[in-house]
Design an enzyme around this catalytic site. Structure first.
Site, PDB file in Angstrom:
ATOM      1  N   GLY A   8       0.841  -1.212   0.000  1.00  0.00           N
ATOM      2  CA  GLY A   8       0.000   0.000   0.000  1.00  0.00           C
ATOM      3  C   GLY A   8       0.864   1.246   0.000  1.00  0.00           C
ATOM      4  N   GLY A  11      -0.339   4.929  -0.910  1.00  0.00           N
ATOM      5  CA  GLY A  11      -1.352   5.619  -0.102  1.00  0.00           C
ATOM      6  C   GLY A  11      -0.781   6.818   0.646  1.00  0.00           C
ATOM      7  CD  GLN A  12      -3.301  10.738   4.741  1.00  0.00           C
ATOM      8  OE1 GLN A  12      -3.888   9.784   5.268  1.00  0.00           O
ATOM      9  NE2 GLN A  12      -3.404  11.961   5.186  1.00  0.00           N
ATOM     10  CG  LEU A  13       1.405   5.567   6.857  1.00  0.00           C
ATOM     11  CD1 LEU A  13       2.067   6.663   7.705  1.00  0.00           C
ATOM     12  CD2 LEU A  13       0.755   4.526   7.780  1.00  0.00           C
ATOM     13  CG  ASP A  34      -0.409   0.935  -4.254  1.00  0.00           C
ATOM     14  OD1 ASP A  34      -0.321   1.601  -3.199  1.00  0.00           O
ATOM     15  OD2 ASP A  34      -1.482   0.765  -4.858  1.00  0.00           O
ATOM     16  CB  ILE A  35      -3.402  -3.203  -5.711  1.00  0.00           C
ATOM     17  CG1 ILE A  35      -4.107  -4.225  -6.581  1.00  0.00           C
ATOM     18  CG2 ILE A  35      -4.278  -2.004  -5.396  1.00  0.00           C
ATOM     19  CD1 ILE A  35      -5.279  -4.914  -5.900  1.00  0.00           C
ATOM     20  CE1 TYR A 142      -8.730   0.698   8.851  1.00  0.00           C
ATOM     21  CE2 TYR A 142      -9.774   2.212  10.406  1.00  0.00           C
ATOM     22  CZ  TYR A 142      -8.653   1.779   9.727  1.00  0.00           C
ATOM     23  OH  TYR A 142      -7.457   2.417   9.910  1.00  0.00           O
ATOM     24  CE  LYS A 146      -6.121  -1.173  10.262  1.00  0.00           C
ATOM     25  NZ  LYS A 146      -4.859  -1.590   9.647  1.00  0.00           N
TER      26      LYS A 146
HETATM   27  C1  AKB Z   1     -10.102   6.437   9.292  1.00  0.00           C
HETATM   28  O1  AKB Z   1     -10.678   7.516   9.480  1.00  0.00           O
HETATM   29  O2  AKB Z   1     -10.656   5.402   8.925  1.00  0.00           O
HETATM   30  C2  AKB Z   1      -8.619   6.369   9.586  1.00  0.00           C
HETATM   31  C3  AKB Z   1      -8.351   5.885  10.962  1.00  0.00           C
HETATM   32  C4  AKB Z   1      -8.679   6.732  12.125  1.00  0.00           C
HETATM   33  O3  AKB Z   1      -7.861   4.809  11.120  1.00  0.00           O
HETATM   34  N1  AKB Z   1      -8.021   7.652   9.380  1.00  0.00           N
END
Ligand code: AKB
Length: 314
Positions: A8, A11-13, A34-35, A142, A146
Site C-alpha cells: 500500500g 497511499g497517504q501514509l 501497490d495494487i 474496519y 483492526k
Molecule cells: C479512518 O478515518 O478510517 C482512519 C483511521 C482513524 O484509522 N483515518
C-alpha cells in the site's frame, strides 16, 4: 543490509513512510508495492512492484527475490469506504495481515510493522484519555478487522516469536497525498478548500472532537517504535499513540486566521456516527514510557507548516 517491502505504498501514509525509510536505509533498500500501477509514478527513486496483498504466492516470491528483511504492511480499506463492502473489507484487511504474519512465522522476514487505529474503540470505550486497555467494541468492519488484527499480532508474537510491532494511529493529516476512505479525512481536505478559496462542506458535526496527528509525527512514531530494542516493546497488540485532539470548529477557526473569508457548512453524513463512536483523546503513557514517544506538532504548528507548503490549484 535491511531490505524493506512496503505494501500500500502509494497511499497517504505509504508514500511518506517509503520516503522516510529510503532516507534512513538508502533508496536501494526499499521495495515499494501497490495494487495500483499508477502509484509507481511516485517511486522513481526505488524499486516498485505491483502487488495485490491477497496474492500470497506473489508476496512470498517478492520477499525471496529481493531478500526482504522487514515488511511494513500498510495496505487496508479504511473506515468509511469499508462500510460500503463489509465482507470484502474483512477479507482484505485480515487475509493480507495473515499472509504477512505467516512470512514471519516461516522466518522469511525478521520484522513486521502493521498499523492499527483508534477505530478499535467503540461506544462503551471511555471517551476522554482512552486507556491502552479498556472496553473495545468497534462499530465498523474496519475497526473490527483492526481489533482482530491486534489479537493476531499478539498471538504470532507469543506463539511463534514473530517480531511484529503496531501503533493505533489517530486520524493522520498530511498534505503530500490525498487521503483515502477515512472518517478523519475532512481534516486533510479542509486545507485544500481553504487554499483554493472554496466553501468547505464538512461531513462531521462542528463539535466532533477526534484524536489526530500530523504526518511527520506519525512517521517519527513509526520509525521510533521499529528502532526500539525488542525488550522495550511491552505491547505486542498495538500501542496507543496521541498528539492532538480537535473538532471541525477548532480547525476552521485556525484556518480563518489565514483566510478570513473562508466559509464552512456542516452537513453530517454516516461518517458522523462512526466518528461519534471513537474517543475524543487518547492516553499514550505506555508509548511514552517504553520508547520515549513525544509528539512535536500541535494544531497551530501543524496548520502553519501545511499552509507553508501548499499553493492554490487555480
Ligand atoms: C479512518 O478515518 O478510517 C482512519 C483511521 C482513524 O484509522 N483515518
Amino acid at each position: 543490509m535491511e531490505r524493506i517491502l512496503i505494501t500500500g505504498a502509494g497511499g497517504q501514509l505509504g508514500s511518506e513512510l517509503s520516503n522516510a525509510l529510503a532516507a534512513k536505509y538508502g533508496n536501494e533498500a526499499i521495495i515499494a508495492t501497490d495494487i495500483n500501477e499508477k502509484a509507481g509514478e511516485k517511486f522513481d527513486y526505488c524499486t516498485f512492484e505491483i502487488l495485490d496483498v491477497l496474492d500470497k504466492e506473489r508476496l512470498e516470491s517478492l520477499v525471496e527475490q529481493y531478500k526482504v528483511t522487514q515488511v511494513y504492511h500498510l495496505a487496508a480499506i479504511l473506515s468509511a469506504v469499508g462500510e460500503k463492502n463489509p465482507l470484502f473489507t474483512w477479507k482484505l484487511n485480515m487475509d493480507s495481515l495473515l499472509n504477512v504474519l505467516e512470512l514471519g512465522r516461516m522466518k522469511k522476514i525478521n520484522k513486521i510493522y502493521w498499523p492499527s487505529s483508534i477505530a478499535v474503540f467503540g461506544k462503551n470505550t471511555p471517551v476522554d484519555n482512552t486507556p491502552q486497555d479498556c472496553v473495545m467494541d468497534p462499530t465498523t468492519v474496519y475497526g473490527i478487522s483492526k481489533l482482530a488484527g491486534e489479537r493476531w499480532c499478539a498471538y504470532y508474537f507469543e506463539k511463534y516469536g514473530v517480531d511484529v510491532r503496531s501503533l493505533r494511529y489517530p486520524g493522520l493529516i498530511g498534505y503530500k497525498s490525498a487521503a483515502g476512505g477515512g472518517t478523519t479525512d475532512y481534516a486533510v481536505d479542509i486545507f485544500r478548500a481553504a487554499i483554493d478559496g472554496e466553501e468547505f462542506e464538512c461531513f462531521l458535526d462542528k463539535d466532533m472532537y477526534l484524536p489526530m496527528m500530523y504526518m511527520p509525527d506519525a512517521i517519527k512514531a513509526t520509525l521510533d517504535l521499529m528502532d526500539a530494542p525488542k525488550e522495550d516493546i511491552t505491547i505486542r497488540s498495538s500501542y496507543n499513540v496521541s498528539a492532538i485532539s480537535f473538532s471541525p470548529k477548532d480547525i476552521y477557526k485556525v484556518l480563518l486566521k489565514y483566510y478570513p473569508d473562508f466559509k464552512i457548512k456542516y452537513n453530517p453524513d454516516f461518517r458522523q456516527e462512526i466518528a461519534a463512536s471513537w474517543p475524543d483523546s487518547i492516553d499514550d503513557t505506555r508509548a511514552r514510557l517504553d520508547w520515549d514517544w513525544q509528539h512535536d506538532y500541535d494544531l497551530e504548528k501543524m496548520a502553519k507548516d501545511i499552509l507553508s507548503h501548499l499553493a492554490p490549484n487555480k
